[in-house]
Design an enzyme around this catalytic site. Structure first.
Site, PDB file in Angstrom:
ATOM      1  CB  VAL A  21      35.253  37.583  42.509  1.00  0.00           C
ATOM      2  CG1 VAL A  21      34.449  38.847  42.816  1.00  0.00           C
ATOM      3  CG2 VAL A  21      34.872  36.461  43.479  1.00  0.00           C
ATOM      4  CE  LYS A  22      32.707  39.957  33.798  1.00  0.00           C
ATOM      5  NZ  LYS A  22      31.470  39.833  33.033  1.00  0.00           N
ATOM      6  CB  THR A  23      36.367  43.436  40.919  1.00  0.00           C
ATOM      7  OG1 THR A  23      37.610  43.015  40.345  1.00  0.00           O
ATOM      8  CG2 THR A  23      36.076  42.577  42.130  1.00  0.00           C
TER       9      THR A  23
END
Ligand code: E4P
Length: 217
Positions: free
Chosen positions: A82-84
């Protein structure tokens, strides 16, 4: 050094995967929109081809919402990372995902202080954006070098993923700087193969071979 492609295009991904040099993929909302693909479906398709880490980005400014989206993305396929965003809320969301065993790539990193925070919360990847720093008259690669040094000083486990790569020299410089991973558009991947002397040399050898062949037959 691992090679990731920064794309959501399946043909590009298949081509690099078939060559055996593709370790993972990064995507972002722009890249998915460019393909006109349905987001979740495309992420699953990419994971099935790559069988390696595939970054899929959350799309909110709010930590709770990002955490909820991150859980949903992680359920799509075990390869999803997951890219945050590297913001205060982004780090809160990243922490919430990491505590549930979900891998996080902290994106839009533009300073070493941000990279330090990312490592302290135990993110799997930090993405310094080289090209976008170059665009505003900073040496983007200096940031990669500085983060690598800092992480080595403290044996942080977060991997440095050089992003926003614009040309093949960026790839070489990232390798020299000790980046763990470089993610590049397909166009840059293609540039890595090319050298005019290789093409010229091969043309010459093939011409010579034609002459040799005619002598022996
Ligand atoms: C990385 O994860 C990003 O998707 C990407 O490298 C951004 O690159 P750009 O600056 O060319 O948009």
């Amino acid at each position: 050094m691992k090679f990731f492609l920064d794309t959501a295009n399946l043909d590009e991904i298949r081509e690099a995967a078939q060559m055996g040099v593709l370790d993972g993929i990064t995507t972002n909302p722009f890249l998915i929109a460019k393909e006109g693909a349905k987001f979740e479906k495309r992420i699953v398709e990419i994971c099935e081809i790559v069988q390696g880490p595939v970054s899929a980005e959350v799309t909110s400014r709010d930590a709770e919402e990002m955490c909820r989206q991150g859980h949903a993305l992680a359920r799509l396929n075990p390869w999803v990372v997951v890219k945050t965003p590297t913001t205060k809320e982004g780090l809160k969301a990243a922490r919430c995902l990491i505590k549930d065993g979900i891998k996080v790539n902290s994106t839009l990193c533009f300073s070493s202080s941000q990279a330090l925070l990312v490592a302290k919360i135990g993110a799997s990847y930090v993405s310094p954006f080289v090209g976008r720093l170059d665009d505003v008259s900073h040496q983007g690669m200096d940031l990669v070098r500085e983060i690598v040094t800092i992480y080595r000083n403290y044996s942080f486990k977060t991997q440095v993923l050089a992003a926003s790569i614009r040309h093949s020299m960026h790839v070489i410089e990232a390798a020299k700087a000790g980046a763990d991973i470089v993610t590049m558009p397909y166009k840059v991947f293609d540039q890595l193969f090319k050298h005019p002397l290789t093409e010229k040399g091969q043309d010459r050898f093939l011409e010579d071979w034609e002459r040799v062949k005619s002598l022996v037959t």
